[in-house]
Design a protein around this motif. Structure first.
Motif, PDB file in Angstrom:
ATOM      1  N   LEU A   1      74.299  52.523 -64.736  1.00 23.67           N
ATOM      2  CA  LEU A   1      73.647  51.507 -63.905  1.00 23.67           C
ATOM      3  C   LEU A   1      72.860  52.167 -62.775  1.00 23.67           C
ATOM      4  CD1 LEU A   1      73.288  48.472 -63.265  1.00 23.67           C
ATOM      5  CD2 LEU A   1      75.343  48.622 -61.846  1.00 23.67           C
ATOM      6  N   LEU A   2      71.596  51.782 -62.659  1.00 26.65           N
ATOM      7  CA  LEU A   2      70.701  52.327 -61.627  1.00 26.65           C
ATOM      8  C   LEU A   2      70.480  51.300 -60.528  1.00 26.65           C
ATOM      9  CD1 LEU A   2      68.576  54.499 -60.765  1.00 26.65           C
ATOM     10  CD2 LEU A   2      66.906  53.225 -62.138  1.00 26.65           C
ATOM     11  N   GLN A   3      70.189  50.072 -60.913  1.00 23.81           N
ATOM     12  CA  GLN A   3      69.904  49.019 -59.938  1.00 23.81           C
ATOM     13  C   GLN A   3      69.958  47.675 -60.625  1.00 23.81           C
ATOM     14  OE1 GLN A   3      66.874  47.056 -60.359  1.00 23.81           O
ATOM     15  NE2 GLN A   3      65.156  48.497 -60.577  1.00 23.81           N
ATOM     16  N   PHE A   4      70.068  46.618 -59.821  1.00 21.73           N
ATOM     17  CA  PHE A   4      69.859  45.300 -60.409  1.00 21.73           C
ATOM     18  C   PHE A   4      68.983  44.468 -59.476  1.00 21.73           C
ATOM     19  CE2 PHE A   4      72.703  42.658 -57.875  1.00 21.73           C
ATOM     20  CZ  PHE A   4      73.739  43.507 -57.508  1.00 21.73           C
ATOM     21  N   HIS A   5      68.289  43.511 -60.042  1.00 21.76           N
ATOM     22  CA  HIS A   5      67.345  42.669 -59.304  1.00 21.76           C
ATOM     23  C   HIS A   5      67.174  41.372 -60.091  1.00 21.76           C
ATOM     24  CE1 HIS A   5      64.886  44.722 -62.304  1.00 21.76           C
ATOM     25  NE2 HIS A   5      64.246  43.558 -62.350  1.00 21.76           N
ATOM     26  N   CYS A   6      66.370  40.464 -59.526  1.00 18.55           N
ATOM     27  CA  CYS A   6      66.149  39.182 -60.191  1.00 18.55           C
ATOM     28  C   CYS A   6      64.680  38.778 -60.161  1.00 18.55           C
ATOM     29  CB  CYS A   6      66.934  38.076 -59.472  1.00 18.55           C
ATOM     30  SG  CYS A   6      68.657  37.976 -59.940  1.00 18.55           S
ATOM     31  N   HIS A   7      64.364  37.788 -61.006  1.00 21.64           N
ATOM     32  CA  HIS A   7      63.049  37.146 -61.007  1.00 21.64           C
ATOM     33  C   HIS A   7      63.314  35.658 -60.866  1.00 21.64           C
ATOM     34  CE1 HIS A   7      61.194  40.898 -62.608  1.00 21.64           C
ATOM     35  NE2 HIS A   7      62.425  41.055 -63.059  1.00 21.64           N
ATOM     36  N   TRP A   8      62.494  34.935 -60.088  1.00 24.13           N
ATOM     37  CA  TRP A   8      62.756  33.533 -59.846  1.00 24.13           C
ATOM     38  C   TRP A   8      61.455  32.789 -59.593  1.00 24.13           C
ATOM     39  CZ3 TRP A   8      64.202  37.552 -56.583  1.00 24.13           C
ATOM     40  CH2 TRP A   8      63.508  37.630 -55.369  1.00 24.13           C
ATOM     41  N   GLY A   9      61.557  31.457 -59.450  1.00 25.24           N
ATOM     42  CA  GLY A   9      60.356  30.644 -59.305  1.00 25.24           C
ATOM     43  C   GLY A   9      60.282  29.963 -57.948  1.00 25.24           C
TER      44      GLY A   9
ATOM     45  N   THR B   1      62.578  24.668 -61.874  1.00 24.03           N
ATOM     46  CA  THR B   1      62.107  24.450 -63.258  1.00 24.03           C
ATOM     47  C   THR B   1      61.484  25.714 -63.864  1.00 24.03           C
ATOM     48  OG1 THR B   1      59.865  23.838 -62.593  1.00 24.03           O
ATOM     49  CG2 THR B   1      61.532  22.066 -62.626  1.00 24.03           C
ATOM     50  N   LYS B   2      61.311  26.772 -63.069  1.00 24.52           N
ATOM     51  CA  LYS B   2      60.701  27.999 -63.613  1.00 24.52           C
ATOM     52  C   LYS B   2      61.258  29.197 -62.854  1.00 24.52           C
ATOM     53  CE  LYS B   2      56.804  27.020 -60.575  1.00 24.52           C
ATOM     54  NZ  LYS B   2      55.371  26.870 -60.402  1.00 24.52           N
ATOM     55  N   GLY B   3      61.024  30.373 -63.425  1.00 26.94           N
ATOM     56  CA  GLY B   3      61.496  31.572 -62.722  1.00 26.94           C
ATOM     57  C   GLY B   3      61.961  32.680 -63.642  1.00 26.94           C
ATOM     58  N   SER B   4      62.506  32.322 -64.819  1.00 25.03           N
ATOM     59  CA  SER B   4      62.944  33.394 -65.718  1.00 25.03           C
ATOM     60  C   SER B   4      61.719  34.043 -66.366  1.00 25.03           C
ATOM     61  CB  SER B   4      63.883  32.849 -66.802  1.00 25.03           C
ATOM     62  OG  SER B   4      63.186  31.993 -67.692  1.00 25.03           O
ATOM     63  N   GLU B   5      61.898  35.279 -66.837  1.00 22.01           N
ATOM     64  CA  GLU B   5      60.797  35.994 -67.507  1.00 22.01           C
ATOM     65  C   GLU B   5      60.869  35.705 -69.007  1.00 22.01           C
ATOM     66  OE1 GLU B   5      60.913  40.177 -65.758  1.00 22.01           O
ATOM     67  OE2 GLU B   5      59.076  39.250 -65.011  1.00 22.01           O
ATOM     68  N   HIS B   6      62.013  35.947 -69.623  1.00 24.64           N
ATOM     69  CA  HIS B   6      62.165  35.567 -71.029  1.00 24.64           C
ATOM     70  C   HIS B   6      62.373  34.055 -71.102  1.00 24.64           C
ATOM     71  CE1 HIS B   6      63.086  39.902 -71.129  1.00 24.64           C
ATOM     72  NE2 HIS B   6      62.616  39.846 -72.362  1.00 24.64           N
ATOM     73  N   THR B   7      62.001  33.491 -72.270  1.00 27.25           N
ATOM     74  CA  THR B   7      62.252  32.062 -72.490  1.00 27.25           C
ATOM     75  C   THR B   7      62.987  31.944 -73.826  1.00 27.25           C
ATOM     76  OG1 THR B   7      60.065  31.868 -73.530  1.00 27.25           O
ATOM     77  CG2 THR B   7      60.213  31.275 -71.199  1.00 27.25           C
TER      78      THR B   7
ATOM     79  N   ALA C   1      65.696  28.903 -64.322  1.00 22.56           N
ATOM     80  CA  ALA C   1      65.345  28.976 -62.884  1.00 22.56           C
ATOM     81  C   ALA C   1      65.248  30.413 -62.391  1.00 22.56           C
ATOM     82  CB  ALA C   1      66.374  28.207 -62.060  1.00 22.56           C
ATOM     83  N   ALA C   2      65.969  31.323 -63.029  1.00 20.19           N
ATOM     84  CA  ALA C   2      65.906  32.728 -62.599  1.00 20.19           C
ATOM     85  C   ALA C   2      66.464  33.605 -63.714  1.00 20.19           C
ATOM     86  CB  ALA C   2      66.704  32.930 -61.307  1.00 20.19           C
ATOM     87  N   GLU C   3      66.299  34.921 -63.550  1.00 20.32           N
ATOM     88  CA  GLU C   3      66.772  35.886 -64.571  1.00 20.32           C
ATOM     89  C   GLU C   3      67.249  37.143 -63.847  1.00 20.32           C
ATOM     90  OE1 GLU C   3      64.230  36.152 -68.012  1.00 20.32           O
ATOM     91  OE2 GLU C   3      64.721  38.259 -68.326  1.00 20.32           O
ATOM     92  N   LEU C   4      68.472  37.563 -64.197  1.00 23.25           N
ATOM     93  CA  LEU C   4      69.084  38.764 -63.602  1.00 23.25           C
ATOM     94  C   LEU C   4      68.872  39.957 -64.534  1.00 23.25           C
ATOM     95  CD1 LEU C   4      71.156  40.291 -61.730  1.00 23.25           C
ATOM     96  CD2 LEU C   4      72.952  39.321 -63.201  1.00 23.25           C
ATOM     97  N   HIS C   5      68.430  41.087 -63.961  1.00 19.57           N
ATOM     98  CA  HIS C   5      68.243  42.322 -64.737  1.00 19.57           C
ATOM     99  C   HIS C   5      69.122  43.430 -64.170  1.00 19.57           C
ATOM    100  CE1 HIS C   5      63.960  40.959 -66.080  1.00 19.57           C
ATOM    101  NE2 HIS C   5      64.900  40.533 -66.903  1.00 19.57           N
TER     102      HIS C   5
ATOM    103  N   ASN D   1      57.935  35.443 -59.162  1.00 21.75           N
ATOM    104  CA  ASN D   1      57.757  36.877 -59.496  1.00 21.75           C
ATOM    105  C   ASN D   1      58.177  37.155 -60.937  1.00 21.75           C
ATOM    106  OD1 ASN D   1      60.448  36.405 -59.044  1.00 21.75           O
ATOM    107  ND2 ASN D   1      60.771  38.159 -57.701  1.00 21.75           N
ATOM    108  N   PHE D   2      57.648  36.324 -61.853  1.00 27.27           N
ATOM    109  CA  PHE D   2      57.938  36.522 -63.280  1.00 27.27           C
ATOM    110  C   PHE D   2      56.621  36.773 -64.028  1.00 27.27           C
ATOM    111  CE2 PHE D   2      56.431  32.305 -64.479  1.00 27.27           C
ATOM    112  CZ  PHE D   2      56.701  31.512 -63.371  1.00 27.27           C
ATOM    113  N   ARG D   3      56.682  37.712 -64.973  1.00 26.88           N
ATOM    114  CA  ARG D   3      55.489  38.033 -65.788  1.00 26.88           C
ATOM    115  C   ARG D   3      55.380  37.023 -66.925  1.00 26.88           C
ATOM    116  NH1 ARG D   3      54.400  43.528 -69.467  1.00 26.88           N
ATOM    117  NH2 ARG D   3      52.111  43.429 -69.424  1.00 26.88           N
ATOM    118  N   PRO D   4      54.149  36.635 -67.310  1.00 25.31           N
ATOM    119  CA  PRO D   4      53.985  35.707 -68.446  1.00 25.31           C
ATOM    120  C   PRO D   4      54.500  36.326 -69.749  1.00 25.31           C
ATOM    121  CG  PRO D   4      51.926  35.941 -67.211  1.00 25.31           C
ATOM    122  CD  PRO D   4      52.871  36.978 -66.686  1.00 25.31           C
ATOM    123  N   ILE D   5      54.764  35.438 -70.733  1.00 31.08           N
ATOM    124  CA  ILE D   5      55.247  35.864 -72.055  1.00 31.08           C
ATOM    125  C   ILE D   5      54.211  36.765 -72.721  1.00 31.08           C
ATOM    126  CG2 ILE D   5      55.734  34.935 -74.369  1.00 31.08           C
ATOM    127  CD1 ILE D   5      57.957  34.434 -72.378  1.00 31.08           C
ATOM    128  N   GLN D   6      54.687  37.815 -73.396  1.00 27.62           N
ATOM    129  CA  GLN D   6      53.823  38.794 -74.069  1.00 27.62           C
ATOM    130  C   GLN D   6      53.926  38.634 -75.588  1.00 27.62           C
ATOM    131  OE1 GLN D   6      51.856  40.947 -72.056  1.00 27.62           O
ATOM    132  NE2 GLN D   6      52.640  39.437 -70.579  1.00 27.62           N
TER     133      GLN D   6
END
Ligand SMILES: C[C@@H](NC(=O)c1ccc(Cl)c(S(N)(=O)=O)c1)c1ccccc1O
Ligand SMILES: [Zn+2]
Length: 263
Positions: free
Chosen positions: A86-94, A98-104, A111-115, A246-251
């Protein structure tokens, strides 16, 4: 190079300064559950974290980042061939629940996603080396939705007042084990090969995404949004600009197959 999540420095232009952002195995992706393939060969996931790890919480202007410098927080098993630390952990949110996760999942955004970011200590000598190399990084990922309060998250959120401004850093010495942020069911997950979802978008990441969604309260989610992007750039009304969406769009999947550890 400055990058962000909107305007000219937003995700559509990242490839201009970070060429890997235009690659063939980028993240995040949508998980189409009708197209995932069950893989019965996965061994049990082994997540061994100790809680006596000194760590520091930083607002890096893109997210909050809890860096960990314990050599006792290790991940192996499941789809992984090597041992990861483990190096670090962080999150992405909206900006709202109703939004915030990176993967769907089947087009549903959480609402959010933990990495939880880990690097391959069997194959590489440092995280800086591993982050650029295939199989260098493994990210444990949990979706977050608004619901009942999550007591484990309060240990992290209680330090947010120290890191409200960018480059703010707070040392977290208390006994905190980030394993408490993961869902109870750690046997059912999806996994695929992708990239950092932030610049430089290195295609070095194996994502392991738990099916069970973690609940935190709406008030706790609002605390994520209390972080400021940068203290210098005030809006014309003089108020701080908050760090949200701070979430990137789907690729594009480009033919990749998402494996499932469950049927
Ligand atoms: C936002 C933050 N990103 C990371 O630290 C990061 C590192 C590895 C991974 Cl695998 C991921 S991710 N999202 O794919 O799990 C994110 C960052 C801040 C400043 C400069 C560059 C930069 O990348
Ligand atoms: Zn991330």
């Amino acid at each position: 190079v400055a990058w962000g999540y909107e305007g000219d420095i937003g995700p559509c232009n990242w490839h201009k300064y970070f060429p890997k952002a235009g690659g063939k195995r980028q993240s995040p992706i949508d998980i189409d559950t009708s197209a995932t393939q069950y893989d019965g060969s996965f061994k049990p996931l082994r997540i061994h974290y100790d809680s006596h790890m000194c760590s520091s919480l930083t607002n890096n202007g893109h997210t909050f980042c809890m860096s960990v410098n314990s050599d006792q927080c290790n991940l192996s098993g499941g789809p992984l061939e090597d041992k990861y630390r483990l190096l670090q952990f962080h999150c992405h949110w909206g900006s709202d629940d109703t939004k915030g996760s990176e993967h769907t999942v089947d087009g549903h955004q959480y609402a959010a996603e933990l990495h939880l970011v880990h690097w391959n200590t069997d194959k590489f000598k440092s995280a800086d080396e591993a982050i650029e190399k295939n199989q260098g990084i493994a990210v444990l990922t949990a979706f977050i939705k608004a619901g009942k309060e999550h007591r484990g998250w309060n240990h992290v959120l209680s330090h947010f007042k120290d890191i409200k401004k960018v480059q703010g850093t707070s040392t977290v010495n208390e006994d905190f084990n980030p394993k408490c942020l993961l869902p109870e069911n750690q046997t059912d997950y999806w996994t695929y090969e992708g990239s950092l979802t932030t610049p430089p978008c290195h295609e070095s990441v194996r994502f392991i995404i738990f099916k069970e969604v973690v609940e935190v309260s709406s008030e706790q989610l609002a605390q994520f949004r209390s972080l400021c992007v940068c203290s210098s750039r005030k809006r014309d009304t003089g108020e701080d600009e908050h760090l949200v969406d701070n979430f990137r769009p789907i690729q594009p999947l480009n033919g990749r197959v998402v494996k499932a550890s469950f049927q």
